[in-house]
Design a protein around this motif. Structure first.
Motif, short mmCIF file in Angstrom:
data_model
loop_
_atom_site.label_atom_id
_atom_site.label_comp_id
_atom_site.label_asym_id
_atom_site.label_seq_id
_atom_site.Cartn_x
_atom_site.Cartn_y
_atom_site.Cartn_z
N ASN A 84 4.75 -0.02 -7.87
CA ASN A 84 6.14 -0.41 -8.04
C ASN A 84 7.04 0.77 -8.44
N CYS A 85 6.45 1.90 -8.82
CA CYS A 85 7.26 3.05 -9.22
C CYS A 85 8.14 3.55 -8.07
N ILE A 86 7.76 3.26 -6.84
CA ILE A 86 8.57 3.70 -5.71
C ILE A 86 9.93 2.98 -5.68
N GLU A 129 0.06 15.85 -5.71
CA GLU A 129 -0.64 15.67 -6.99
C GLU A 129 0.27 14.95 -7.99
N TRP A 130 1.55 15.35 -8.03
CA TRP A 130 2.52 14.67 -8.89
C TRP A 130 2.58 13.18 -8.54
N ALA A 131 2.63 12.89 -7.24
CA ALA A 131 2.72 11.49 -6.79
C ALA A 131 1.45 10.71 -7.12
N ARG A 132 0.29 11.33 -6.95
CA ARG A 132 -0.97 10.64 -7.29
C ARG A 132 -1.00 10.24 -8.76
N LYS A 133 -0.60 11.20 -9.61
CA LYS A 133 -0.60 10.91 -11.05
C LYS A 133 0.41 9.82 -11.40
N LYS A 134 1.58 9.89 -10.78
CA LYS A 134 2.62 8.89 -11.05
C LYS A 134 2.15 7.49 -10.61
N LEU A 135 1.52 7.42 -9.46
CA LEU A 135 0.99 6.14 -8.98
C LEU A 135 -0.10 5.60 -9.90
N GLU A 136 -0.95 6.47 -10.41
CA GLU A 136 -1.99 6.06 -11.35
C GLU A 136 -1.40 5.51 -12.64
N ARG A 137 -0.38 6.21 -13.17
CA ARG A 137 0.24 5.81 -14.44
C ARG A 137 1.10 4.56 -14.30
N GLU A 138 1.91 4.51 -13.24
CA GLU A 138 2.95 3.49 -13.15
C GLU A 138 2.71 2.41 -12.11
N GLY A 194 0.78 -1.22 0.00
CA GLY A 194 0.00 0.00 0.00
C GLY A 194 0.81 1.28 0.00
N VAL A 195 1.39 1.62 -1.11
CA VAL A 195 2.14 2.87 -1.25
C VAL A 195 1.14 4.00 -1.42
N VAL A 196 1.30 5.05 -0.64
CA VAL A 196 0.43 6.23 -0.75
C VAL A 196 1.25 7.37 -1.34
N PRO A 197 0.58 8.38 -1.89
CA PRO A 197 1.31 9.49 -2.51
C PRO A 197 2.39 10.11 -1.62
N GLU A 198 2.12 10.25 -0.35
CA GLU A 198 3.12 10.82 0.57
C GLU A 198 4.39 9.98 0.59
N LEU A 257 5.64 8.26 -1.85
CA LEU A 257 6.34 8.53 -3.09
C LEU A 257 7.04 9.88 -3.05
N VAL A 258 6.37 10.89 -2.51
CA VAL A 258 6.98 12.22 -2.39
C VAL A 258 8.22 12.15 -1.51
N LEU A 259 8.11 11.52 -0.35
CA LEU A 259 9.25 11.43 0.56
C LEU A 259 10.39 10.61 -0.03
N ALA A 260 10.08 9.53 -0.74
CA ALA A 260 11.12 8.71 -1.36
C ALA A 260 11.85 9.48 -2.45
N SER A 261 11.18 10.46 -3.05
CA SER A 261 11.82 11.25 -4.10
C SER A 261 12.67 12.38 -3.53
N GLY A 262 12.61 12.57 -2.21
CA GLY A 262 13.41 13.61 -1.58
C GLY A 262 12.77 14.99 -1.63
N ARG A 263 11.50 15.05 -2.00
CA ARG A 263 10.79 16.32 -2.10
C ARG A 263 10.02 16.61 -0.83
N ASP A 264 9.66 17.87 -0.65
CA ASP A 264 8.79 18.25 0.46
C ASP A 264 7.36 17.88 0.11
#
Length: 68
Positions: free
Chosen positions: A61-63, A49-58, A29-33, A35-42
């Motif tokens: 496993n994108c994490i 929103e970026w993370a939600r879209k990325k999770l929808e597309r990919e 259960g990866v949540v958008p938060e 993904l944001v934290l794993a990318s090093g972003r605030d």
């Protein structure tokens, strides 16, 4: 002449973490938060929103591509 110590003399704290322990297990259960934290972003509305879209597309496993 090598200055490194033989592996047998290393403490358990000096050994590398096994690869199987380094993965996030995205099926859990990866949540958008995450993904944001794993990318090093605030965490902001824009990065969430970026993370939600990325999770929808990919998918979750994108994490794995963001983690070592």
């Amino acid at each position: 002449m090598s200055t490194s110590e033989p592996e047998a003399s290393w403490s358990s704290e000096d050994r590398a973490t096994p690869d199987s322990l380094l993965h996030s297990a995205p099926g859990s259960g990866v949540v958008p938060e995450d993904l944001v934290l794993a990318s090093g972003r605030d965490v902001t509305p824009a990065t969430l929103e970026w993370a939600r879209k990325k999770l929808e597309r990919e998918g979750p496993n994108c994490i794995e591509r963001l983690l070592p």
